[in-house]
Design an enzyme around this catalytic site. Structure first.
Site, PDB file in Angstrom:
ATOM      1  N   ASP A 105      -4.934  -0.424  -3.093  1.00 18.98           N
ATOM      2  CA  ASP A 105      -5.718  -1.245  -2.164  1.00 18.98           C
ATOM      3  C   ASP A 105      -6.370  -0.367  -1.100  1.00 18.98           C
ATOM      4  OD1 ASP A 105      -4.656  -3.446  -3.437  1.00 18.98           O
ATOM      5  OD2 ASP A 105      -3.030  -3.671  -1.978  1.00 18.98           O
TER       6      ASP A 105
HETATM    7  N1  URA Z   1       0.731  -3.002  -4.830  1.00 20.24           N
HETATM    8  C1  URA Z   1      -0.008  -3.428  -3.802  1.00 20.24           C
HETATM    9  O1  URA Z   1       0.227  -4.493  -3.273  1.00 20.24           O
HETATM   10  N2  URA Z   1      -1.009  -2.642  -3.370  1.00 20.24           N
HETATM   11  C2  URA Z   1      -1.295  -1.451  -3.911  1.00 20.24           C
HETATM   12  O2  URA Z   1      -2.228  -0.775  -3.466  1.00 20.24           O
HETATM   13  C3  URA Z   1      -0.515  -1.013  -4.978  1.00 20.24           C
HETATM   14  C4  URA Z   1       0.498  -1.810  -5.414  1.00 20.24           C
END
Ligand code: URA
Length: 237
Positions: A105
């Protein structure tokens, strides 16, 4: 796209030297998108079909694998509709078209692998191959045993049951906890949703390992090439 000269393209394919490639062209042995090209000066783009003596040819491609310590505030897509910075902006000087194998993310940091090897990326991200991903998170509140148990056994999220996972508390800080989470899946915002589900939303999230390959001391925002040993660590069980 401007493209490259057909004779250079043929040389990049390992068909012949540039001089010899010019000869192949003028002899009428080369086709571009089903049309014979017998004049020099024609340019080729990535998606063009090039044939020599009726056989398709394509440039030899060196496979490149790198690991990046992604900072928060970067997207893992090449282009972003909101114009945010992309991880590709951090990887300069590599002569290959790299894309992230899996995503993180915008607000997650840590280990991200970029490659031009599509098969590798598929193997890494497909749940069937069960490559584990390890995250360190700070969550709000202190999860109790029962909540940890539910997290590990599987949670119902948006009509989907998560696969067994691992969750352990590393340390407490005030009304928050630093935890280590290991999952084998990579659904959108999965760790955040799982933590939310047990009532302990994520404050910060960092991926520290993929398989047994750890981010180690690689500084935030920096990258390095992966060697064979690194790659085999990824798929170790
Ligand atoms: N899980 C999440 O919630 N975000 C990420 O970036 C990776 C795994």
């Amino acid at each position: 796209m401007p493209g490259i000269r057909l004779q250079k393209y043929l040389a990049d394919c390992g068909i012949a030297s540039r001089r010899k490639a010019e000869l192949l062209i003028t002899q009428g042995r080369v086709k571009l998108n089903n049309q014979t090209v017998d004049k020099l000066g024609v340019k080729v783009n990535e998606n063009d079909l090039v044939e020599v003596d009726g056989k398709p040819v394509s440039p030899k491609r060196e496979l490149v694998y790198i690991m990046l310590n992604k900072p928060e505030g970067y997207v893992t897509t090449v282009r972003d509709q909101f114009g945010r910075k992309s991880v590709n902006d951090l990887v300069k000087g590599v002569d290959a078209r790299l894309y992230p194998a899996g995503r993180l993310d915008h607000d997650t940091s840590g280990l991200l692998i970029l490659t031009n090897d599509g098969d590798f990326a598929y193997r890494l991200t497909h749940p069937r191959h069960e490559v584990k991903k390890t995250y360190h998170a700070q969550v709000s509140g202190i999860p109790c045993e029962n909540e940890i148990d539910n997290f590990q056994k599987g949670l119902d999220i948006e009509g989907y049951r998560t696969a067994p996972a691992k969750f352990r508390i590393l340390k407490r800080k005030g009304r928050t906890a630093f935890v280590e989470i290991i999952i084998h899946e990579g659904k959108n915002r999965q760790v955040r949703k799982m933590c939310e589900k047990i009532g302990h939303p994520v404050i910060t999230l960092k991926r520290v390992a993929i398989g047994n390959l750890r981010i180690g001391k690689l500084p935030c925002g920096k990258w390095r090439f992966l060697n064979k040993e690194d790659i085999s660590k990824i798929f170790e069980k």
